[in-house]
Design an enzyme around this catalytic site. Sequence first.
Site, short mmCIF file in Angstrom:
data_model
loop_
_atom_site.label_atom_id
_atom_site.label_comp_id
_atom_site.label_asym_id
_atom_site.label_seq_id
_atom_site.Cartn_x
_atom_site.Cartn_y
_atom_site.Cartn_z
N ASP A 92 -20.00 -52.11 2.92
CA ASP A 92 -20.46 -53.35 3.53
C ASP A 92 -21.98 -53.22 3.69
OD1 ASP A 92 -17.79 -54.00 3.81
OD2 ASP A 92 -17.91 -54.41 5.96
N SER B 75 -27.93 -46.50 7.06
CA SER B 75 -28.94 -46.17 6.08
C SER B 75 -28.74 -46.97 4.80
CB SER B 75 -28.94 -44.67 5.81
OG SER B 75 -30.09 -44.31 5.09
N HIS C 242 -17.30 -45.86 -0.03
CA HIS C 242 -16.12 -45.74 -0.88
C HIS C 242 -16.52 -45.69 -2.35
CE1 HIS C 242 -13.15 -46.70 2.39
NE2 HIS C 242 -14.28 -47.09 2.95
#
Length: 288
Positions: free
Chosen positions: A89, A252, A146
């Site tokens: 995300d 980050s 992921h």
Amino acid sequence: MDSIKIALQYMLPKHFLSRLVGKFAAAEAGAITTAVIKWFIKQYKIDMSEAQQPEPEAYKTFNAFFTRALKPELRPICQESNMMAHPVDGAVSQCGPIEAGNIFQAKGHSYTSEALLGGNKTDAARFDGGDFATIYLAPKDYHRLHMPITGTLSKMTYVPGDLFSVNPLTAQNVPGLFARNERVVAIFETEVGPLAMVLVGATIVASIETIWSGTVTPPGGKQVFSWDYPTTGPEAVTLEKGAEMGRFKLGSTVVMLFAQDAIETFADGVEPGETTRMGQPFARLKQQ
């Protein structure tokens, strides 16, 4: 005002501040931890209904809250076999071709893939003529990373460096930002060639964690550390598309490098400034 913000980043003791925040983030401070979590949720408008555990009181540490799991049904992984999935995300900072070994950062700024990968010319050469994508994770975002495609880990490199903020303002004003900040480079072997997942640290990013090694904490100093991994046999680390590969303990940026002829085209909506959601279509694979 922007120039003052950038100047302060050069002056601040960024490593000291990050270590200090890291100690608090890992501490089980009871009511204090809960109060900070509630403030953070309100400040950054975090939708806790997406979390597997929506109650702030359930998290013993700030790190546990920050790396919270989401309800899996909210981030389904795209099933098309010829499509990569978004790994995080966040928001796309930049994406496009790697041209003569250079990666575009922002107007007037670029850096080399060799510098990003810790100065290793051999590793960088594997991505000549390929593509890159840089995705920024804001404080409000889900902070687990992921796999965009199934891959087998072949190498991990820790590169020491600065800890500048990695927000859009800093990316526009600090030359070579992502190649000068502390970072962890993971190289995977995939059906379309090598994939580099570069997890870039930032101010107050207490640590970076991977699934196979836990928190990456090499000795202090300026030395680059690398670890090679077997790609076959029982000790090989193979992660399926959509599987978790790492976490940021405070937010980050991730930079991904793809080999030449790996990507046919980025998916609709994958362009600078656009929001990403883990699992959605990211890029179409070129027919091999």
